[in-house]
Write an enzyme that holds these catalytic residues in place. Structure first.
Site, short mmCIF file in Angstrom:
data_model
loop_
_atom_site.label_atom_id
_atom_site.label_comp_id
_atom_site.label_asym_id
_atom_site.label_seq_id
_atom_site.Cartn_x
_atom_site.Cartn_y
_atom_site.Cartn_z
N TYR A 148 0.81 -1.22 0.00
CA TYR A 148 0.00 0.00 0.00
C TYR A 148 0.85 1.27 0.00
O TYR A 148 0.31 2.37 0.07
CB TYR A 148 -0.90 0.05 1.24
CG TYR A 148 -2.15 -0.80 1.12
CD1 TYR A 148 -2.12 -2.04 0.50
CD2 TYR A 148 -3.36 -0.36 1.65
CE1 TYR A 148 -3.25 -2.82 0.41
CE2 TYR A 148 -4.50 -1.14 1.56
CZ TYR A 148 -4.43 -2.37 0.94
OH TYR A 148 -5.56 -3.14 0.85
N ASP A 189 -3.58 -16.99 5.46
CA ASP A 189 -4.71 -17.76 4.89
C ASP A 189 -5.34 -18.67 5.94
O ASP A 189 -6.56 -18.77 6.03
CB ASP A 189 -4.28 -18.54 3.63
CG ASP A 189 -2.93 -19.21 3.76
OD1 ASP A 189 -2.22 -18.93 4.74
OD2 ASP A 189 -2.58 -20.03 2.89
N LYS A 223 2.28 -13.68 6.16
CA LYS A 223 2.37 -14.69 5.09
C LYS A 223 3.86 -15.01 4.88
O LYS A 223 4.39 -14.96 3.77
CB LYS A 223 1.69 -14.10 3.84
CG LYS A 223 1.48 -15.05 2.71
CD LYS A 223 0.43 -16.11 2.97
CE LYS A 223 0.46 -17.13 1.85
NZ LYS A 223 -0.18 -18.39 2.16
N ASP A 272 -6.23 -5.27 6.00
CA ASP A 272 -7.36 -4.72 5.26
C ASP A 272 -8.38 -5.83 5.00
O ASP A 272 -9.58 -5.69 5.27
CB ASP A 272 -6.83 -4.13 3.94
CG ASP A 272 -7.83 -3.18 3.31
OD1 ASP A 272 -8.88 -2.92 3.92
OD2 ASP A 272 -7.56 -2.69 2.20
#
Ligand code: NAD
Length: 382
Positions: free
Chosen positions: A134, A249, A201, A273
């Protein structure tokens, strides 16, 4: 003492949710606080209203005022997808160094949820707000900048990459991660929460997301030793904050299946987000999802939702998210009793099944009310 709150109305449903929310907050303060304790609202321009009045979407005066402010609140601001101007929200977060986006997610009795036990959801997401993909470091495919960067990568770093790739960078720093995780851990301690989960992640993006995880454990060890313990080392009935980590995930599955095991969550920008919208859906949707973006000086409260253009101007929007963001502001300035009045009133109105269309469609036997009426009902219950 008066508290000055700078506010931006926002685009789309912004003006109508403001009209519904502000009287609620004023009434709560009037009821719960001493006479001299008042909110003083000062409007700042941004978005479409600013453009109409000044020809700019984010006037310099707005940025300069916010740069020295302590408290602010905003409605949603529109951003065009691909092309057009850069997100005003992202610009504000970066210019004002609002590095922590904090979103509490809790269940209100009476809301129909896709979960069997939505009452077990009580989490606070701390999302890093200035770095990651971002950061706005992107180049379109086949532009001179992208081609130059690709040739550097191919020739100097011997990287295999298609010559016609579009490129985006994912900067993640130790300072950026640690200050966010520090805030989350301090919050967990102050609020007597049970655990802090680092969501990342890192199995795939080892040096960015993986580093977030490692810096989190390092910070906990170096700055909070004695007050927290890793999941693996925790004793039965351990009273210290348990530090865990989960791969992003898997975390989406975890919060659906075992929500009671998660309390405070710290994560990188993109993960945060996604995760905070998904969590909001578990307890009734974006209409009841408040939040705040914080620097070390400024607390800038805002609902999680966007401008909802398809319902804007139709008196259909749920002002709950802005009302609850306001309650967070009241808590932040130490007016906890006023905040509690707001939470109780929202709970009562929802229990009476008089709700806006987003919730009415999920609650059997609900009576649909407009944005204005929902605000009035909450105010009446204070
Ligand atoms: P959105 O949040 O505006 O809408 C998503 C869905 O939720 C829509 O169906 C909408 O009708 C519904 N919804 C949202 N808020 C609601 C409310 N208060 N009451 C009832 N229903 C509500 O997201 P989007 O459609 O992806 O984005 C629209 C615009 O908002 C875009 O320009 C986007 O950039 C902007 N946006 C701004 C912010 C912000 O200012 N912080 C956040 C998200 C999106």
């Amino acid at each position: 003492m008066k508290k000055t709150v700078y506010y931006i109305e926002g685009d789309g449903i912004g003006p109508e949710v403001w009209k519904a929310a502000r009287p609620v907050l004023e009434k709560a303060v009037e009821k719960a606080c001493a006479k001299e304790e008042q909110l003083e609202w000062v409007e700042l321009l941004a978005g479409e209203k600013a453009f109409a009045e000044t020809g700019e979407y984010l006037p310099q005066n707005t940025i300069d005022t916010l740069a020295t402010a302590r408290l602010a609140m905003k409605g949603p601001l529109a951003t065009p997808v691909s092309g057009g101007f850069r997100s005003l929200n992202v610009t504000l977060r970066q210019t004002l160094d609002l590095y922590a986006c904090i979103r509490p997610i809790r269940y209100f009795q009476g809301i129909e949820s896709p979960l069997k036990r939505p009452d077990l959801v009580d989490m606070v997401v701390f999302r890093e707000n200035t770095e990651d993909v971002y950061a706005g470091l992107e180049w379109a495919a086949n532009t001179p900048e992208a081609l130059r960067l690709i040739s550097f990568l191919q020739e100097e770093l011997k990287v295999k990459i298609a010559g016609d790739s579009a490129l985006g960078l994912k900067p993640v720093t130790e300072k950026g991660c640690k200050r966010l995780i520090r805030k989350a851990l301090q919050y967990a301690l102050d609020q007597k929460r049970t655990s802090l989960t680092l969501v990342h992640k890192g199995n795939i993006m080892k040096f960015t997301e993986g580093a977030f995880r490692n810096w989190g454990y390092e910070l906990a060890r170096e700055e909070f030793s004695g007050q927290c313990v890793t999941e693996g080392e925790a004793l039965n009935d351990d009273k210290r904050i348990i530090i865990k980590d989960r791969i992003a995930d898997a975390m989406f599955q975890e919060v659906l299946i075992r929500p009671e095991q998660y309390s405070v969550i710290a994560t990188t920008n993109l993960n945060g987000d996604y995760l905070s919208d998904a969590l909001a859906a578990q307890v009734g949707g974006l209409g009841l999802a408040p939040g705040v973006n914080m620097s070390d000086d400024l607390a800038f409260f805002e609902p999680t939702h966007g401008t909802a253009p398809t319902i804007a101007g139709k008196d259909m929007a749920n002002p709950g998210s802005l009302i609850l963001s306001g309650a967070m502001l009241l808590e932040h300035v130490g007016w906890g009793e006023a905040a509690q009045l707001v939470y109780n009133a929202v709970e009562k109105v929802i229990a009476s099944k008089k709700v806006t269309v987003d919730l009415a469609s999920q609650i059997e036997g609900a009576k649909q009310v407009g944005c204005r009426e929902f605000g009035e009902l909450v105010a009446e219950n204070i």
